[in-house]
Design a protein around this motif. Structure first.
Motif, mmCIF file in Angstrom:
data_model
loop_
_atom_site.group_PDB
_atom_site.id
_atom_site.type_symbol
_atom_site.label_atom_id
_atom_site.label_comp_id
_atom_site.label_asym_id
_atom_site.label_seq_id
_atom_site.Cartn_x
_atom_site.Cartn_y
_atom_site.Cartn_z
ATOM 1 N N ASP A 80 -67.259 79.522 3.388
ATOM 2 C CA ASP A 80 -67.481 79.400 1.948
ATOM 3 C C ASP A 80 -66.902 78.089 1.428
ATOM 4 O O ASP A 80 -67.552 77.362 0.667
ATOM 5 C CB ASP A 80 -66.841 80.595 1.244
ATOM 6 C CG ASP A 80 -67.009 80.540 -0.265
ATOM 7 O OD1 ASP A 80 -68.153 80.670 -0.736
ATOM 8 O OD2 ASP A 80 -66.002 80.361 -0.967
ATOM 9 N N ALA A 81 -65.691 77.757 1.864
ATOM 10 C CA ALA A 81 -65.034 76.528 1.396
ATOM 11 C C ALA A 81 -65.775 75.275 1.847
ATOM 12 O O ALA A 81 -65.843 74.273 1.127
ATOM 13 C CB ALA A 81 -63.594 76.493 1.885
ATOM 14 N N GLN A 116 -68.787 74.687 2.019
ATOM 15 C CA GLN A 116 -69.973 74.379 1.225
ATOM 16 C C GLN A 116 -69.698 73.282 0.199
ATOM 17 O O GLN A 116 -70.618 72.583 -0.231
ATOM 18 C CB GLN A 116 -70.470 75.643 0.517
ATOM 19 C CG GLN A 116 -70.969 76.725 1.464
ATOM 20 C CD GLN A 116 -71.510 77.927 0.709
ATOM 21 O OE1 GLN A 116 -72.182 77.792 -0.330
ATOM 22 N NE2 GLN A 116 -71.215 79.110 1.202
ATOM 23 N N THR A 117 -68.429 73.122 -0.183
ATOM 24 C CA THR A 117 -68.102 72.139 -1.213
ATOM 25 C C THR A 117 -67.056 71.116 -0.776
ATOM 26 O O THR A 117 -66.913 70.081 -1.429
ATOM 27 C CB THR A 117 -67.574 72.841 -2.481
ATOM 28 O OG1 THR A 117 -66.433 73.651 -2.129
ATOM 29 C CG2 THR A 117 -68.655 73.725 -3.086
ATOM 30 N N THR A 118 -66.325 71.401 0.317
ATOM 31 C CA THR A 118 -65.206 70.542 0.707
ATOM 32 C C THR A 118 -65.246 70.254 2.197
ATOM 33 O O THR A 118 -65.366 71.185 2.995
ATOM 34 C CB THR A 118 -63.856 71.209 0.357
ATOM 35 O OG1 THR A 118 -63.881 71.625 -1.011
ATOM 36 C CG2 THR A 118 -62.694 70.248 0.570
ATOM 37 N N ARG A 146 -60.548 67.436 4.631
ATOM 38 C CA ARG A 146 -59.804 67.555 3.380
ATOM 39 C C ARG A 146 -59.120 68.919 3.292
ATOM 40 O O ARG A 146 -57.978 69.020 2.827
ATOM 41 C CB ARG A 146 -60.729 67.363 2.183
ATOM 42 C CG ARG A 146 -59.986 67.334 0.845
ATOM 43 C CD ARG A 146 -60.924 67.114 -0.323
ATOM 44 N NE ARG A 146 -61.678 65.872 -0.184
ATOM 45 C CZ ARG A 146 -62.680 65.537 -0.969
ATOM 46 N NH1 ARG A 146 -63.073 66.346 -1.947
ATOM 47 N NH2 ARG A 146 -63.315 64.386 -0.804
#
Length: 281
Positions: free
Chosen positions: A255-256, A258-260, A264
Protein backbone atom coordinates in the motif's frame (compact mmCIF):
# COMPACT_ATOMS: atom_id res chain seq x y z
CA UNK A 1 19.27 -5.93 -0.21
CA UNK A 2 18.93 -9.09 -2.27
CA UNK A 3 15.83 -9.87 -4.29
CA UNK A 4 14.73 -13.50 -3.98
CA UNK A 5 11.96 -15.58 -5.54
CA UNK A 6 11.40 -17.97 -2.64
CA UNK A 7 12.39 -18.21 1.01
CA UNK A 8 14.07 -21.49 0.18
CA UNK A 9 16.91 -19.54 -1.46
CA UNK A 10 18.10 -18.32 1.95
CA UNK A 11 20.90 -20.45 3.38
CA UNK A 12 21.88 -21.24 6.98
CA UNK A 13 18.44 -20.78 8.48
CA UNK A 14 16.69 -23.05 10.96
CA UNK A 15 13.80 -20.86 12.04
CA UNK A 16 11.45 -18.28 10.52
CA UNK A 17 9.61 -15.65 12.54
CA UNK A 18 6.64 -14.69 10.36
CA UNK A 19 4.14 -11.85 10.62
CA UNK A 20 0.47 -12.63 9.94
CA UNK A 21 -1.48 -9.71 8.50
CA UNK A 22 -0.28 -8.81 5.01
CA UNK A 23 2.12 -11.77 4.88
CA UNK A 24 -0.01 -14.86 5.44
CA UNK A 25 -3.44 -13.28 5.64
CA UNK A 26 -5.36 -10.34 4.17
CA UNK A 27 -7.67 -9.92 7.16
CA UNK A 28 -10.30 -12.23 5.67
CA UNK A 29 -8.51 -15.08 3.92
CA UNK A 30 -5.14 -16.83 4.03
CA UNK A 31 -3.00 -16.62 0.91
CA UNK A 32 -2.76 -20.16 -0.52
CA UNK A 33 0.85 -19.64 -1.66
CA UNK A 34 1.82 -18.59 1.86
CA UNK A 35 0.26 -21.68 3.41
CA UNK A 36 2.03 -23.85 0.83
CA UNK A 37 5.52 -22.53 1.58
CA UNK A 38 4.93 -22.75 5.33
CA UNK A 39 3.93 -26.38 4.95
CA UNK A 40 7.00 -27.13 2.80
CA UNK A 41 9.41 -25.43 5.20
CA UNK A 42 7.95 -27.25 8.18
CA UNK A 43 8.26 -30.57 6.36
CA UNK A 44 11.94 -29.79 5.72
CA UNK A 45 12.54 -29.50 9.46
CA UNK A 46 12.47 -25.70 9.75
CA UNK A 47 10.66 -24.07 12.63
CA UNK A 48 8.08 -21.36 11.95
CA UNK A 49 6.98 -19.05 14.75
CA UNK A 50 4.23 -16.61 13.96
CA UNK A 51 4.94 -13.24 15.61
CA UNK A 52 1.86 -11.07 15.74
CA UNK A 53 1.08 -7.72 17.30
CA UNK A 54 -2.44 -8.96 17.95
CA UNK A 55 -3.61 -8.30 21.51
CA UNK A 56 -5.35 -11.62 21.73
CA UNK A 57 -3.64 -14.47 23.58
CA UNK A 58 -2.14 -17.16 21.36
CA UNK A 59 -4.53 -19.91 22.49
CA UNK A 60 -7.47 -17.85 21.23
CA UNK A 61 -5.61 -17.03 18.01
CA UNK A 62 -4.92 -20.74 17.39
CA UNK A 63 -8.59 -21.64 17.88
CA UNK A 64 -9.91 -18.84 15.68
CA UNK A 65 -7.45 -19.19 12.82
CA UNK A 66 -7.64 -22.98 12.62
CA UNK A 67 -11.18 -22.44 11.36
CA UNK A 68 -9.73 -20.19 8.63
CA UNK A 69 -7.22 -22.82 7.47
CA UNK A 70 -4.04 -22.03 9.43
CA UNK A 71 -3.20 -25.21 11.33
CA UNK A 72 -0.58 -25.55 14.04
CA UNK A 73 1.81 -28.39 13.28
CA UNK A 74 1.03 -28.22 9.56
CA UNK A 75 1.71 -24.56 8.77
CA UNK A 76 3.60 -23.35 11.83
CA UNK A 77 5.32 -24.48 15.00
CA UNK A 78 3.84 -22.01 17.45
CA UNK A 79 2.61 -18.45 17.76
CA UNK A 80 3.67 -15.60 20.00
CA UNK A 81 1.44 -12.55 20.20
CA UNK A 82 2.06 -9.21 21.84
CA UNK A 83 -0.95 -10.20 23.92
CA UNK A 84 1.03 -13.16 25.29
CA UNK A 85 3.92 -10.92 26.27
CA UNK A 86 1.58 -8.36 27.86
CA UNK A 87 -0.41 -11.00 29.76
CA UNK A 88 2.81 -12.49 31.11
CA UNK A 89 3.96 -9.07 32.27
CA UNK A 90 0.63 -8.40 33.97
CA UNK A 91 0.80 -11.72 35.81
CA UNK A 92 4.26 -10.77 37.10
CA UNK A 93 3.25 -7.43 38.59
CA UNK A 94 3.55 -5.03 35.64
CA UNK A 95 0.58 -2.91 36.70
CA UNK A 96 2.04 -2.47 40.18
CA UNK A 97 5.33 -1.35 38.64
CA UNK A 98 3.55 1.38 36.69
CA UNK A 99 0.89 2.67 39.11
CA UNK A 100 1.38 0.93 42.45
CA UNK A 101 -0.77 -1.68 44.16
CA UNK A 102 -3.77 0.62 44.69
CA UNK A 103 -3.96 2.24 41.25
CA UNK A 104 -6.82 1.49 38.86
CA UNK A 105 -6.85 1.30 35.09
CA UNK A 106 -9.43 2.29 32.53
CA UNK A 107 -10.03 1.48 28.87
CA UNK A 108 -10.32 3.11 25.49
CA UNK A 109 -11.46 0.67 22.81
CA UNK A 110 -12.66 -2.92 23.13
CA UNK A 111 -11.94 -4.95 26.24
CA UNK A 112 -10.33 -8.42 26.21
CA UNK A 113 -11.16 -10.43 29.33
CA UNK A 114 -8.75 -13.28 28.54
CA UNK A 115 -5.91 -10.81 28.29
CA UNK A 116 -6.76 -8.68 31.32
CA UNK A 117 -8.11 -11.38 33.65
CA UNK A 118 -5.37 -10.95 36.27
CA UNK A 119 -6.14 -7.23 36.75
CA UNK A 120 -9.87 -7.15 36.00
CA UNK A 121 -10.67 -6.37 39.64
CA UNK A 122 -8.74 -3.09 39.30
CA UNK A 123 -10.74 -1.76 36.34
CA UNK A 124 -12.76 1.44 36.58
CA UNK A 125 -14.99 2.82 33.81
CA UNK A 126 -14.38 6.35 35.09
CA UNK A 127 -11.38 8.21 33.71
CA UNK A 128 -11.26 10.44 36.80
CA UNK A 129 -10.68 7.40 39.05
CA UNK A 130 -7.96 5.83 36.91
CA UNK A 131 -4.18 6.06 37.12
CA UNK A 132 -3.57 4.50 33.69
CA UNK A 133 -5.42 3.90 30.42
CA UNK A 134 -5.16 0.81 28.24
CA UNK A 135 -5.74 1.16 24.50
CA UNK A 136 -7.87 -1.84 23.52
CA UNK A 137 -8.81 -2.92 20.01
CA UNK A 138 -10.30 -0.05 18.01
CA UNK A 139 -13.51 -1.89 17.19
CA UNK A 140 -17.16 -1.56 18.10
CA UNK A 141 -19.57 -4.43 17.46
CA UNK A 142 -17.14 -5.85 14.91
CA UNK A 143 -16.83 -2.54 13.07
CA UNK A 144 -13.41 -1.03 12.39
CA UNK A 145 -12.58 2.55 11.39
CA UNK A 146 -10.46 4.34 8.82
CA UNK A 147 -9.36 7.00 11.34
CA UNK A 148 -8.93 7.34 15.11
CA UNK A 149 -11.55 10.11 15.25
CA UNK A 150 -14.19 8.06 17.14
CA UNK A 151 -11.71 7.58 20.00
CA UNK A 152 -10.30 11.09 20.28
CA UNK A 153 -12.84 12.44 22.80
CA UNK A 154 -11.87 9.68 25.26
CA UNK A 155 -8.16 10.12 24.52
CA UNK A 156 -8.44 13.87 25.13
CA UNK A 157 -10.07 13.17 28.49
CA UNK A 158 -7.19 10.81 29.38
CA UNK A 159 -4.73 13.56 28.47
CA UNK A 160 -6.56 16.01 30.71
CA UNK A 161 -6.01 13.64 33.63
CA UNK A 162 -2.39 13.09 32.49
CA UNK A 163 -2.85 9.33 32.42
CA UNK A 164 -0.02 7.18 31.07
CA UNK A 165 -1.18 4.69 28.45
CA UNK A 166 -0.34 1.12 27.49
CA UNK A 167 -0.35 0.11 23.83
CA UNK A 168 0.16 -3.61 23.25
CA UNK A 169 -0.33 -3.41 19.49
CA UNK A 170 2.17 -0.95 17.97
CA UNK A 171 0.81 -1.40 14.42
CA UNK A 172 -0.72 1.73 12.93
CA UNK A 173 -2.97 0.02 10.38
CA UNK A 174 -4.23 -3.38 9.30
CA UNK A 175 -6.24 -4.59 6.33
CA UNK A 176 -9.60 -6.32 6.37
CA UNK A 177 -9.64 -7.48 2.79
CA UNK A 178 -9.21 -4.22 0.88
CA UNK A 179 -10.30 -1.98 3.78
CA UNK A 180 -7.42 -0.30 5.61
CA UNK A 181 -8.35 0.42 9.20
CA UNK A 182 -6.59 1.93 12.20
CA UNK A 183 -5.38 -0.15 15.12
CA UNK A 184 -4.06 0.80 18.55
CA UNK A 185 -0.65 2.05 17.43
CA UNK A 186 -2.26 4.93 15.53
CA UNK A 187 -4.01 6.13 18.66
CA UNK A 188 -0.86 5.66 20.77
CA UNK A 189 1.23 7.62 18.24
CA UNK A 190 -1.27 10.50 18.37
CA UNK A 191 -1.28 10.34 22.19
CA UNK A 192 2.50 10.66 22.32
CA UNK A 193 2.44 13.54 19.85
CA UNK A 194 0.08 15.39 22.23
CA UNK A 195 2.53 14.90 25.11
CA UNK A 196 1.08 11.73 26.64
CA UNK A 197 3.24 8.92 28.02
CA UNK A 198 2.90 5.54 26.26
CA UNK A 199 4.29 2.17 27.29
CA UNK A 200 4.69 0.05 24.14
CA UNK A 201 4.63 -3.77 23.94
CA UNK A 202 5.04 -5.79 20.72
CA UNK A 203 7.06 -5.45 17.51
CA UNK A 204 9.45 -3.61 17.04
CA UNK A 205 10.18 -3.54 20.78
CA UNK A 206 12.62 -6.18 22.03
CA UNK A 207 10.54 -8.17 24.52
CA UNK A 208 8.46 -10.05 21.95
CA UNK A 209 11.57 -11.06 19.99
CA UNK A 210 13.39 -12.25 23.11
CA UNK A 211 10.24 -14.11 24.17
CA UNK A 212 10.17 -15.87 20.79
CA UNK A 213 13.91 -16.65 20.75
CA UNK A 214 13.66 -18.18 24.22
CA UNK A 215 10.78 -20.35 23.04
CA UNK A 216 12.45 -21.44 19.78
CA UNK A 217 15.87 -22.06 21.39
CA UNK A 218 17.48 -21.17 18.04
CA UNK A 219 20.27 -18.63 17.61
CA UNK A 220 19.36 -15.22 16.14
CA UNK A 221 22.03 -15.81 13.49
CA UNK A 222 20.00 -18.76 12.15
CA UNK A 223 16.60 -17.05 12.43
CA UNK A 224 14.86 -14.96 9.76
CA UNK A 225 12.15 -12.36 10.36
CA UNK A 226 9.59 -12.14 7.53
CA UNK A 227 7.17 -9.21 7.45
CA UNK A 228 5.42 -6.56 5.40
CA UNK A 229 6.15 -3.55 7.62
CA UNK A 230 9.55 -1.89 7.91
CA UNK A 231 8.76 0.00 11.13
CA UNK A 232 7.75 -3.11 13.11
CA UNK A 233 8.92 -6.34 11.46
CA UNK A 234 12.15 -5.24 9.79
CA UNK A 235 13.33 -2.75 12.39
CA UNK A 236 12.51 -5.11 15.25
CA UNK A 237 14.26 -8.02 13.58
CA UNK A 238 17.33 -5.91 12.80
CA UNK A 239 17.57 -4.67 16.38
CA UNK A 240 17.43 -8.27 17.62
CA UNK A 241 20.22 -9.46 15.33
CA UNK A 242 18.01 -11.36 12.88
CA UNK A 243 18.25 -11.35 9.12
CA UNK A 244 15.08 -9.89 7.64
CA UNK A 245 12.85 -10.40 4.61
CA UNK A 246 10.47 -7.68 3.45
CA UNK A 247 7.33 -8.77 1.58
CA UNK A 248 6.70 -6.04 -1.00
CA UNK A 249 3.67 -7.26 -2.98
CA UNK A 250 1.08 -7.60 -0.21
CA UNK A 251 0.10 -5.87 3.02
CA UNK A 252 1.18 -2.52 4.46
CA UNK A 253 4.31 -2.02 2.36
CA UNK A 254 2.49 -2.73 -0.91
CA UNK A 255 0.00 0.00 0.00
CA UNK A 256 2.79 2.43 0.93
CA UNK A 257 4.72 1.74 -2.28
CA UNK A 258 1.85 3.12 -4.33
CA UNK A 259 2.87 6.63 -3.30
CA UNK A 260 6.39 6.40 -1.82
CA UNK A 261 9.59 4.79 -3.20
CA UNK A 262 11.05 1.96 -1.14
CA UNK A 263 14.32 3.81 -0.52
CA UNK A 264 12.45 6.71 1.07
CA UNK A 265 10.40 4.37 3.25
CA UNK A 266 13.61 2.70 4.44
CA UNK A 267 15.12 6.09 5.28
CA UNK A 268 11.98 7.19 7.11
CA UNK A 269 11.52 3.99 9.11
CA UNK A 270 15.09 3.24 10.03
CA UNK A 271 15.90 -0.27 8.84
CA UNK A 272 17.06 -1.95 5.63
CA UNK A 273 15.87 -5.51 4.95
CA UNK A 274 18.41 -8.14 3.94
CA UNK A 275 16.06 -9.64 1.36
CA UNK A 276 13.11 -8.51 -0.74
CA UNK A 277 10.45 -10.88 -1.99
CA UNK A 278 7.17 -10.21 -3.74
CA UNK A 279 5.08 -12.49 -1.54
CA UNK A 280 5.44 -15.26 1.03
CA UNK A 281 6.49 -18.13 -1.22
Amino acid sequence: MHEIKTLQEIENVDCFFVDVYGVLYDGRNYYPWALNICKELLQQGKQIYILSNATTVSSHFIEKHAHLGLIQGIHYTDIITSGDVFKDKLEHGYLNELIGSEGKWTLIGRSNERLMSSIQDRFTPKMCQASLVYFGALQENGKTFATIDPYLPHALEALEYQLPAICANPDYYAFDGSFKHVVQGSLAKWYEEQGGKVYWIGKPYPEIYQYALTKSKISPSRTIMVGDTIRTDILGGYQTGLRTVLITGTGIIADALQTTPLERLIDQQGATPDYLIDKMQ
